[in-house]
Design a protein around this motif. Structure first.
Motif: not given
Length: 362
Positions: A312-329
């Motif tokens: 989604l703009l304007p974030l560009g090519d952002s991406y995430e490693a995600i774990g349930v209940t809200g662990q994220f990188i």
């Protein structure tokens, strides 16, 4: 204005903290290369937190956004929900906060962030030539597997199918996928499970079957446990000393869950990706692997190489490693930033709804 934008961005970034298992992977193949030449990625920031992090002396690197994070501290501390929030920009730690007994030294369960670590190991093994590439057939690593009648298409399953959750193996919520006490090889058991569809036909998020089969691919390719391989090739070289990885009853390590680490080690992992796999003077993960993690997609949410795409703009090519209940990188290359967050059930909505209300954006 910047404060409002940052509030929107932080809320949007975490909207996928409770992953949606029906989300579709990118189905438009693209060839992408790193935005530089040479095998070693450039030393863009000249800061390497292998042992210690450099704390930013300028408290306004994020402008009004940092003020927003400070304001959010009161929201973080209540209810045993939100437990850490850290921001790394251009290699410097610009924000770090813990709550409810958590601190910089305490490892946190990562849940499905484990999958993204497994993806990194696949990329490393491909770079070393131990896996031929994403098109290599999974059956190559399970030559003694029993292929049941009517399951012949399983021979067409590739490493790439496992990385995009399109292997045809059963996804989460299917009670038949979990082994009992009689199983002595979890990885082989996972590969031999009856397919729901032929490979490449449908996305099915799989915390056990597909992830275990892929972990087995790595283990068989490198000739050692995935944890030992990770420590040698990934964790130790970049200073991730807190990582723990649980074991299955057969002694193997789960591919889709089971890792714990500190939020600062989460930052190190994200920073490695922000640097296209380079750490100090060594290329830990091939830069080309980072460039296609995950594949680009026009979809609002897509999955590839065991990372979530967030185009989604304007974030560009952002991406995430995600774990349930809200662990994220969250890796935001265009903003030279990594955001890390840990918590427990209900945390994301409470924290970021609160931020929205705080600034009149709800």
């Amino acid at each position: 204005m910047f404060t409002k934008f940052f509030a929107w961005m932080m809320s949007a970034l975490t909207a996928f903290g409770f992953w949606i298992v029906t989300a579709q992977p990118n189905d438009t193949p693209e060839t992408r290369t790193p935005p530089f030449e040479g095998e070693l990625a450039p030393d863009k920031y000249s800061i390497w937190p292998t042992e210690e992090f450099t704390v930013a002396t300028d408290p306004f690197l994020w402008g009004g956004g940092l003020e927003l994070l400070y304001s959010a501290q009161g929201l973080v501390s209540g209810g045993g929900k939100n437990e850490s929030l850290l921001v790394l920009q251009k290699g410097k730690l610009v924000y770090e906060h813990y709550a409810d007994g958590w601190d910089a030294e305490k490892p946190h369960a990562m849940y499905s962030v484990t999958k993204s670590v497994l993806s990194a190991l696949v990329g490393i093994a491909i770079g070393e030539g131990k896996i031929k590439g994403i098109d290599q057939k999974v059956i190559d690593f399970y030559p003694d597997a029993v292929i049941a009648p009517g399951q012949e298409s399983k021979r067409d399953m590739t490493v790439g199918h496992l990385l995009t959750m399109t292997s045809g193996l059963p996804g989460d919520g299917n009670a038949t996928v979990y082994p009992d006490a009689s199983v002595t090889d979890y990885y082989k058991f996972a590969f031999e499970l009856p397919q729901v569809t032929a490979p490449g036909k449908r996305f099915a998020y799989s915390s056990f079957a597909g992830s275990a089969a892929l972990a087995g691919v790595v283990e068989r390719a490198v000739g050692k446990s995935i944890f030992d391989y990770a420590k040698e090739k990934l964790f130790d070289p970049i200073g991730m000393q807190s990582v723990q990885w649980s074991k299955n009853p057969d002694g193997s390590h789960p591919g889709g869950y089971g890792i714990s680490m500190t939020p600062r080690d989460m930052l190190r992992f994200g920073y490695l990706y922000l640097n296209y796999g380079r750490w100090e003077d060594r290329q830990i993960i091939p830069a080309g692997w980072i460039a296609v993690t995950p594949p680009k997609s026009k979809l609002p949410m897509a999955y590839g190489n065991l990372f979530w795409n967030f185009p989604l703009l304007p974030l560009g090519d952002s991406y995430e490693a995600i774990g349930v209940t809200g662990q994220f990188i969250t890796i935001l290359p265009e903003y030279d930033t990594v955001i890390v967050r840990t918590g427990s059930a209900g945390a994301l909505n409470n924290l970021f709804d609160g931020i929205f209300g705080l600034f009149g954006l709800s």
